[in-house]
Design a protein around this motif. Structure first.
Motif, short mmCIF file in Angstrom:
data_model
loop_
_atom_site.label_atom_id
_atom_site.label_comp_id
_atom_site.label_asym_id
_atom_site.label_seq_id
_atom_site.Cartn_x
_atom_site.Cartn_y
_atom_site.Cartn_z
N GLU A 17 -13.23 -2.38 -4.20
CA GLU A 17 -12.43 -3.35 -3.47
C GLU A 17 -13.10 -4.72 -3.57
N SER A 29 -7.77 -3.64 -3.66
CA SER A 29 -8.40 -2.43 -4.19
C SER A 29 -7.98 -2.23 -5.64
N THR A 69 -10.27 5.48 0.09
CA THR A 69 -9.41 4.89 1.13
C THR A 69 -10.12 4.86 2.48
N ASP A 117 -3.91 -2.42 -5.68
CA ASP A 117 -3.20 -2.67 -4.42
C ASP A 117 -3.70 -3.99 -3.87
N GLU A 154 0.33 4.05 -2.78
CA GLU A 154 -0.23 5.33 -2.34
C GLU A 154 0.85 6.30 -1.88
N SER A 157 -4.33 -4.17 5.01
CA SER A 157 -5.42 -4.14 4.02
C SER A 157 -6.09 -5.51 4.01
N TYR A 179 -13.57 3.19 -8.38
CA TYR A 179 -12.70 2.69 -7.31
C TYR A 179 -13.48 1.61 -6.55
N THR A 213 0.84 -1.21 0.00
CA THR A 213 0.00 0.00 0.00
C THR A 213 0.87 1.25 0.00
N ARG A 224 -12.33 1.83 2.65
CA ARG A 224 -11.72 0.52 2.44
C ARG A 224 -11.62 -0.28 3.74
#
Length: 309
Positions: A49, A129, A110, A154, A12, A125, A47, A8, A113
């Protein structure tokens, strides 16, 4: 890479050292600006997940696990195969014009998530994602169009339960993470084989969604992250072996997803003709029914011819 190895962080990154997501999109907007005198670009961002093999919209602010305002339920999403590739119908897509708008949407996603903590990582995590940018470029001179799609992914980290001591919900999450990563490994193995008759894309939501990005006519870059700690040596070897298999995959040369000016012109003509036929058919039908009502004699009354007789 295993959990806690910096995946991550790589994608990011902190504000003073931005990761791959920010740098690649900054470059994309810069290129669009440089070519704006010849091509008009339209970009949309989504976006999502994949959490416990369930697709979640990270730009949907409905609270997880309970209804939103007015008792609204969280959207149920799934991956569908279409002529334009594998997509998620109902997923929020937001037009973007600059990197600031993207950063705002990234922060919003984010916050939504799924994350958790265990013995190996305090901010682990718990899902994969995928941020997707869909780009359409229209040539100003000949109206030809080019279409492209960029996935920024990710992945959740692989976990050994003996090290994370995961139980309950964390254990279920770890099992689903490892299952989907194993499915990705099976796809990579099949693609790297010279005589692979079947590639098991449908074994997980992750590989099914990315099928058109792994099946040729695309470019793929993968980062391998591993821990420098000696007691993680076994996981490091697994990660490096996986990276070696990925490197052996040959997807072939990516082709430009473009439409010539003539194709674009014909498509516009077809759309206009279809619209005219639909509208004209309704008009003809109404005029015919109107004429029929004017000329048809009513029951119980004589027609003009009968009156003369």
């Amino acid at each position: 890479g295993q959990t806690g190895s910096g995946k991550t962080y790589t994608m990011e990154g902190p504000p003073d050292d931005r990761g791959v997501n920010f740098r690649s999109l900054e470059e994309l907007f810069s290129l669009c600006e440089q070519r704006s005198d010849k091509t008009e670009y339209t970009l949309t961002l989504s976006y999502l997940e994949i959490y416990n093999e369930t697709v979640r919209d990270l730009l949907d602010d409905t609270p997880r696990g309970r209804g939103g305002p007015g008792g609204a339920e969280e959207k149920k999403l799934d991956v569908r195969q279409t002529a334009d590739g594998n997509v998620v119908p109902g997923l929020t897509e937001v037009p973007v014009t600059n990197i600031e708008e993207v950063m705002s949407l990234m922060a919003r996603g984010t916050d939504n998530r799924a994350v958790g903590s265990h013995d190996m990582n305090e901010h682990s995590s718990r899902s994969h994602s995928i941020m997707t940018i869909n780009l359409v470029g229209r040539n100003i001179q000949d109206a030809g169009t080019v279409r492209s799609k960029l996935h920024l992914i990710d992945l959740a980290g692989s976990e050994r339960v003996s090290k994370t001591d995961a139980t309950g919900e964390r254990l279920k999450e770890a099992q689903n993470i490892n299952k989907s990563l194993s499915a990705l490994g099976d796809v990579i193995n099949a693609l790297s084989g010279k005589k692979a008759a079947h590639v098991p894309y449908r074994n997980s939501k992750l590989t099914f969604l990315l099928q058109d990005s792994l099946a040729g006519n695309s470019k793929v870059m993968m980062f391998c992250n591993f821990s420098p700690a000696s007691y993680n040596c076994a996981e490091t070897m697994c990660s490096l072996n996986f990276a070696a298999r990925c490197r052996a995959v040959e997807l072939g040369q990516a082709k430009k997803g473009s439409e010539g000016a003539e194709v674009a012109k014909l498509k516009r003509m077809v759309a206009k003709l279809t619209e005219k036929l639909n509208g004209g058919g309704a008009e003809d039908k109404s005029s015919k029914s109107g004429r029929a009502s004017l000329t048809s004699p009513q029951r119980g009354t004589d027609s003009p011819a009968r009156g003369k007789r």
